[in-house]
Design an enzyme around this catalytic site. Sequence first.
Site, PDB file in Angstrom:
ATOM      1  N   HIS A 104      -5.169  -9.188   7.046  1.00  0.00           N
ATOM      2  CA  HIS A 104      -6.202  -9.288   8.073  1.00  0.00           C
ATOM      3  C   HIS A 104      -7.431 -10.063   7.636  1.00  0.00           C
ATOM      4  CE1 HIS A 104      -7.149  -6.914  12.016  1.00  0.00           C
ATOM      5  NE2 HIS A 104      -7.391  -8.189  12.146  1.00  0.00           N
ATOM      6  N   ASP A 127      -6.390  -1.979  15.797  1.00  0.00           N
ATOM      7  CA  ASP A 127      -6.177  -1.703  14.377  1.00  0.00           C
ATOM      8  C   ASP A 127      -6.290  -0.207  14.101  1.00  0.00           C
ATOM      9  OD1 ASP A 127      -6.050  -1.910  11.567  1.00  0.00           O
ATOM     10  OD2 ASP A 127      -7.321  -3.695  11.540  1.00  0.00           O
ATOM     11  N   HIS A 129      -7.335   0.654  11.248  1.00  0.00           N
ATOM     12  CA  HIS A 129      -8.430   0.666  10.285  1.00  0.00           C
ATOM     13  C   HIS A 129      -9.654  -0.046  10.859  1.00  0.00           C
ATOM     14  CE1 HIS A 129      -4.532   0.675   8.135  1.00  0.00           C
ATOM     15  NE2 HIS A 129      -5.107   1.614   7.409  1.00  0.00           N
ATOM     16  N   ASP A 131     -11.798  -1.964   9.058  1.00  0.00           N
ATOM     17  CA  ASP A 131     -12.060  -3.238   8.378  1.00  0.00           C
ATOM     18  C   ASP A 131     -13.552  -3.536   8.343  1.00  0.00           C
ATOM     19  OD1 ASP A 131      -9.346  -3.371   8.136  1.00  0.00           O
ATOM     20  OD2 ASP A 131      -9.054  -4.874   9.703  1.00  0.00           O
ATOM     21  N   HIS A 144      -9.026  -7.578   3.093  1.00  0.00           N
ATOM     22  CA  HIS A 144      -8.470  -7.284   4.427  1.00  0.00           C
ATOM     23  C   HIS A 144      -9.119  -6.049   5.040  1.00  0.00           C
ATOM     24  CE1 HIS A 144      -4.896  -4.316   3.473  1.00  0.00           C
ATOM     25  NE2 HIS A 144      -5.949  -4.052   2.746  1.00  0.00           N
ATOM     26  N   ASP A 230      -3.535  -6.147  14.744  1.00  0.00           N
ATOM     27  CA  ASP A 230      -2.942  -5.674  13.496  1.00  0.00           C
ATOM     28  C   ASP A 230      -1.776  -4.773  13.881  1.00  0.00           C
ATOM     29  OD1 ASP A 230      -2.324  -4.193  11.125  1.00  0.00           O
ATOM     30  OD2 ASP A 230      -4.343  -4.552  10.364  1.00  0.00           O
ATOM     31  N   ASP A 232      -0.297  -2.540  12.398  1.00  0.00           N
ATOM     32  CA  ASP A 232      -0.378  -1.135  12.017  1.00  0.00           C
ATOM     33  C   ASP A 232      -1.122  -0.315  13.069  1.00  0.00           C
ATOM     34  OD1 ASP A 232      -3.196  -1.183  11.519  1.00  0.00           O
ATOM     35  OD2 ASP A 232      -2.902  -1.586   9.391  1.00  0.00           O
ATOM     36  N   GLU A 276      -0.493  -8.575   9.395  1.00  0.00           N
ATOM     37  CA  GLU A 276      -0.027  -7.444   8.586  1.00  0.00           C
ATOM     38  C   GLU A 276       1.445  -7.081   8.790  1.00  0.00           C
ATOM     39  OE1 GLU A 276      -1.652  -6.178   6.143  1.00  0.00           O
ATOM     40  OE2 GLU A 276      -3.775  -6.642   6.499  1.00  0.00           O
TER      41      GLU A 276
END
Length: 304
Positions: A104, A127, A129, A131, A144, A230, A232, A276
Site C-alpha cells: 500500500h 482497508d 488498517h 495506514d 505500507h 486494499d 485485506d 496487497e
Amino acid sequence: MNRQVRVLGVPMDLGADRRGVDMGPSAIRYGGLAEQIESAGIDCIDGGDIHVPRPEERDPDAGGPAPGRAKFFRETKEVCEDVATAVDATVGEGGFPLVLGGDHSIAVGTLAGAARDDEDLGVIWFDAHGDFNTPETTPSGNIHGMSLAAVLGRGAFAEHEWAHTPAVSEENVVIVGLRDVDEGERRLIRESDATAFTMSDIDARSAPEVVAEALEIATDGTDGIHVSLDMDWLDPTEAPGVGTPVRGGVSYREAHIAMEYVAEHHDRLRSMEVVEVNPILDQHNQTAELACELVASAFGKRVL
C-alpha cells in the site's frame, strides 16, 4: 465511465515485512483483469510495470527520515515518484489510471500523480488498517502502514514533497472497514479531521449506508475522488491471499455493492488502485480474481 483505462503495475514489496505482494500485479492480470474491464464496456490498455529495486540489494535503514524509522525510505521515494509521473501522464492524456500493487505504500505515488493539476481530491480508503502511522509512531518501520499519513503530510512526511499531497484534505478522507489499528495511529486518527468507519459501523448500519456517506464526504467540495482498495478489507475467507489478513472483514456481496456505489460516481472518479494481493498466500488465485471482479463493478459492470 467513458475514459480509457490504463493499467499500471507496481511490483512493490519494500513497504512490508512479508514477501509476495510484488507478484500481485501479475496475479491480478492473470486473473482476467482486462477481460473484466472490457466486459464493463470500457477500453483497456496495459502500461506495463514501474521498476522497483530488489530489497536484497538495498539497505532498509539508509536515507531514512529523522526522527523515527521508515524502512526503504529512499527506495520508496524513487518508486513513488515514478508512479506519480506515470499517473499524471495518464490523467493528462484523458485516461483513467488503474494502479496495481504491490503493497500500500504505492498509494503515495498514485495520489501525488492524480493531484498534480492542484485540483482537490477526496479519498476513500477501503482497508482493514488505518495506514496512519508516522515514522515516529510506527512499531514496524513498514511504510505500507504509513501511506495515508504520508499523503496528508503527517509527522516527518511533512518535509517531503514526494510524500505530502496538499490537494488531499483530511476533511475529504474516509477510511472504510477499519478493524486493526496500532495505538499510536489510533490517537492520530482520532485527532485528525479524517473520517473512519470501522467494521462495527458497517455491522450496525450496513455497508451501503456507510459507503454512501463515505462518498458524500469524499465528494464534498472536491474536484474528484481517488479510491484505494486494499484487498485485506475483505474477510480472509473471501480474500485469503493478502499481505496482512485480519478476521472480520466485509463479505463478497458487501464488497461488490460498495464498488457499485463507487461506479455511480464515475464522473468524479479520478484514479483507483488495488493493493496487497499476495499470490503466495492465495488459493487458486482466488483473491486476484476477486480483485478483477471488484474493479469491474467499480467501473459499472452489473448483472442487468
